[in-house]
Enzyme design. Structure first.
Site, mmCIF file in Angstrom:
data_model
loop_
_atom_site.group_PDB
_atom_site.id
_atom_site.type_symbol
_atom_site.label_atom_id
_atom_site.label_comp_id
_atom_site.label_asym_id
_atom_site.label_seq_id
_atom_site.Cartn_x
_atom_site.Cartn_y
_atom_site.Cartn_z
ATOM 1 N N GLU A 46 0.799 -1.230 0.000
ATOM 2 C CA GLU A 46 0.000 0.000 0.000
ATOM 3 C C GLU A 46 0.831 1.279 0.000
ATOM 4 O O GLU A 46 0.297 2.356 -0.218
ATOM 5 C CB GLU A 46 -0.999 -0.004 1.170
ATOM 6 C CG GLU A 46 -0.410 -0.028 2.558
ATOM 7 C CD GLU A 46 -0.220 -1.447 3.096
ATOM 8 O OE1 GLU A 46 -0.112 -2.391 2.283
ATOM 9 O OE2 GLU A 46 -0.159 -1.601 4.324
ATOM 10 N N ASN A 47 2.135 1.196 0.223
ATOM 11 C CA ASN A 47 2.943 2.407 0.098
ATOM 12 C C ASN A 47 3.134 2.805 -1.363
ATOM 13 O O ASN A 47 3.599 3.895 -1.639
ATOM 14 C CB ASN A 47 4.292 2.245 0.803
ATOM 15 C CG ASN A 47 5.096 1.086 0.281
ATOM 16 O OD1 ASN A 47 4.582 -0.007 0.075
ATOM 17 N ND2 ASN A 47 6.368 1.317 0.038
#
Lengths: 217, 233
Positions: A46-47
């Site tokens: 998710e980064n």
């Protein structure tokens, strides 16, 4: 009883061809090691990366290429990088097919707590609240009991919630369970674990029907 | 071409004062505006509110501002890697607002894009939603979250030009493009400030209109937080 790798191995069987998968920190990260190599799967972090590969070889690590656990990683052919809003568009928009994450507590109605122990540990929720509120297919990977031997599968979570009514499946060191109709449905037993042992380690309502097969991993 | 180039970090941070709200890009230590943070330490501004996904580690990133007790309030999604942070938070010296990561990203993007607020499912039924408006859309509950308001945004890019155009590298992109134009003044520090015209307009991640000041960072340590490697077979 399974170890962490055993849990990851069992969960890997839930990963299907064509899936985009988000793996949380801890046991979920290990799942990538056990996915069948005859299927096509892409891991999202998710980064801001899709198509995550294994850790780099010594000397090949790049400070600009990390996963959500801040670990150095590599990318696979066909990978892409993007900003965090785009990343959560993939998650919130249900483009990611499967989310696997750890938990401190899960309740029989599918609530999950994994981000805060009041007065003790406040690390923050990171992307967990977005993930659990958005995904349709959420598997929790965790130990069945905590370090004090208390059940982590509860009637109601005692810790601050990460999400409500969102967990559909739990894989622990003792069992595979599905959550529906406000109950934990016992689906499989870990090798060598009896139904009675699972019952004793489960505080929430456990639904047991017929012979419960042993996991095949 | 409208020239956004300033000569150094001192010029880039002119106007930063105590009590301001600052946005800082980066995820963990990846893609953080190292040079601007160092200058914030040197300036010694106090009581600032920082909007940043993480709070650095004890001796790097925003941890440096924490050590100096320059931060009044921290708005983040995850703050787990910093002992001094935990100490200040538990003792009440530091105000902390924890926000889901996707919501944090979108609150920046909303500010950039001129949306006052948006609905998200994240945090519904949790303490994050307490006191906030909620609404049912097609049988699912959502929480109304407001756009951020900040005085300065500090971002870090890989390459940029005097027009303020930015290109990011790898996962160092993270929150950086979303914070551009989300504050009154956006300051971009770049590893490589290239001549105008050198960047392919097709490949620009953030158009220069979102950036007010750009400078070549003097040095980038680019510290790795968790070095993980595999054995060569």
């Amino acid at each position: 009883m399974l170890d962490k790798n055993g849990i990851a191995k069992r969960i890997a069987k839930e990963v299907q061809n064509g899936y985009y998968v988000n793996l949380g920190i801890g046991i979920p990260t290990l799942v990538a090691n056990f996915v069948r190599d005859d299927i096509e799967v892409e891991f999202q972090s998710e980064n801001g990366v899709l198509g995550m590969g294994p850790f780099p070889f010594e000397g090949q690590e790049d400070a600009d290429i990390i996963n959500a656990g801040k670990q150095t990683i590599t990318t696979m052919p066909g990978a892409s990088f993007f900003d965090s809003a785009t990343s959560f568009s993939m998650i919130r928009g249900k483009h990611v097919h499967l989310t696997i994450l750890g938990a401190m507590e899960v309740s029989e109605n599918g609530d999950i707590a994994n981000w805060k122990i009041p007065g003790k540990m406040v690390k923050g929720m990171g992307g967990a609240m977005d993930l659990v509120a958005s995904a349709d297919n959420i598997i929790v990977a965790m130990m069945h009991t905590n370090k004090r031997g208390e059940s982590k599968l509860l009637k109601r979570c005692s810790l601050p919630l990460t999400g409500v009514g969102c967990v559909t499946k739990v894989v622990t060191n003792m069992a595979v369970l599905e959550i529906k109709n406000n109950q934990f449905y016992l689906i499989e037993r870990a090798p060598g674990v009896s139904v009675e042992e699972i019952q004793n380690a489960t505080e929430g309502t456990l639904f047991i029907e017929g012979e419960i097969p042993e996991m095949n991993i | 071409m409208i020239n956004k180039k300033v000569n150094n970090v001192e010029a880039a941070l002119v106007g930063v004062k105590s009590d301001m709200t600052l946005m800082l890009g980066g995820f963990g230590l990846c893609g953080i505006p190292e040079n601007s943070i160092a200058e914030l330490v040197r300036l010694g501004v106090k009581n600032v509110t920082c909007i940043s996904n993480n709070a650095g580690v004890d001796d790097f990133g925003l941890g440096l501002l924490l050590q100096n007790k320059q931060i009044k309030k921290m708005i983040s999604s995850y703050v787990g890697e910093n002992d001094e942070f935990e100490r200040q938070m538990l003792s009440g010296e530091l105000e902390v607002e924890l926000t889901p990561q996707g919501t944090l990203a979108e609150k920046c993007r909303a500010a950039q894009a001129g949306f006052p607020a948006f609905y998200t499912p994240a945090g519904y039924g949790t303490e994050v939603a307490e006191g906030k408006e909620t609404r049912d859309f097609d049988g699912k509950m959502f929480v109304l979250e407001s756009a951020y308001k900040a005085d300065f945004a500090f971002v870090k890019a890989w390459k940029g030009d005097a027009a303020g155009n930015l290109v990011f590298k790898g996962t160092a992109r993270n929150f950086n493009p979303l914070m551009c134009g989300a504050a009154t003044i956006t300051v971009a520090e770049v590893e490589e400030l290239v001549s105008v015209g050198e960047l392919d307009p097709n490949q620009i991640h953030t158009p220069g209109i979102f950036v007010q000041r750009i400078f070549q960072g003097e040095k980038f340590e680019k510290r790795i937080e968790q070095k993980t490697v595999r054995q060569s077979s």
